[in-house]
Design an enzyme around this catalytic site. Sequence first.
Site, short mmCIF file in Angstrom:
data_model
loop_
_atom_site.label_atom_id
_atom_site.label_comp_id
_atom_site.label_asym_id
_atom_site.label_seq_id
_atom_site.Cartn_x
_atom_site.Cartn_y
_atom_site.Cartn_z
N CYS A 169 -3.25 -0.82 1.52
CA CYS A 169 -2.24 -2.16 1.63
C CYS A 169 -3.77 -2.79 2.54
CB CYS A 169 -1.92 -1.33 3.10
SG CYS A 169 -0.35 -0.50 1.99
N CYS B 158 4.18 5.60 8.76
CA CYS B 158 4.04 4.52 7.82
C CYS B 158 3.75 5.11 6.27
CB CYS B 158 3.23 2.90 8.34
SG CYS B 158 3.48 2.04 7.12
N CYS B 159 3.06 5.89 6.36
CA CYS B 159 1.71 6.36 5.08
C CYS B 159 3.32 7.04 4.33
CB CYS B 159 0.81 6.44 4.97
SG CYS B 159 -0.53 5.67 5.78
N CYS C 180 -3.72 8.96 3.23
CA CYS C 180 -2.44 8.97 3.98
C CYS C 180 -1.44 10.06 3.11
CB CYS C 180 -2.12 6.91 2.14
SG CYS C 180 -2.63 8.67 0.59
S1 SF4 Z 1 -1.77 1.96 4.18
FE1 SF4 Z 1 0.29 1.42 4.06
S2 SF4 Z 1 1.60 2.40 4.19
FE2 SF4 Z 1 -0.23 3.44 5.40
S3 SF4 Z 1 -0.10 2.78 7.24
FE3 SF4 Z 1 -1.02 1.26 5.98
S4 SF4 Z 1 1.07 -0.15 5.45
FE4 SF4 Z 1 1.32 1.38 6.16
#
Ligand code: SF4
Length: 249
Positions: free
Chosen positions: A204, A121-122, A232
Amino acid sequence: MTIMNLSQEAQSLNDKMAGLDLAERLSLAASLGGRVVFTTSLGIEDQVITHVIGQNRFDIDVATLETGRLFPETVALIAETEARYGMTINRYFPLKEDVDAYAAQYGLNGFYDSVEARHACCGVRKVKPLARALTGASVWITGLRRGQSGNRADTPFVEYDAERNLLKVNPLADWDIERINCLVADEAVPINPLHSRGYPSIGCEPCTRAIKPGESERAGRWWWENDEKRECGLHVPEAALPSLNSSEL
Ligand code: SF4
């Protein structure tokens, strides 16, 4: 310039920056030539850097990664900061096809299920947009501080980022949070209201919680993971991340 020369230049600049104040460090970074990019998360350290860039009108591109999962307070602060300093903060969003592919494979909030899913996701929402933000850049400025976590304890002022082939400048490396707070109070720097609600580090919304007394500054980031070196992927070489296929980064 060759890799060896850039490594040597990084070492030389690192030594030079140690004796400079923040404005002088940013001025030096801006003078290095080529495209100079500062990436801001709108966190308190980054707001201090934005403040000095804005006050001095340094020729530095300011960019932020608009992940689509930010707190509303963070999104509002982007516009407030632009208005305060009369600058544009360039927003880099994830690509819709990447977000859709992630959701199909892991689920929209699949990052809670495994470290691999979280890094994926990151990768989609941060690392790939960062690559676009840094396209053509020769210098990348960040708000990293040594005191933020054990993982960042050795942060230099300037380092050669071999993966991106640029100089990475961390002008607040030796600042502590008290010094940051003093400058913010003295110069009325706009900051995220979440800081006063127990969020020293803000990412996030689904992946950040307030910290408890005695916890480290970044303890509220990806708190469900056990790894003390949670990051991240923006400031970690790809080889150091859990195994991901390259399309996920
Ligand atoms: S920090 Fe943001 S980009 Fe990373 S896993 Fe969480 S929602 Fe996804």
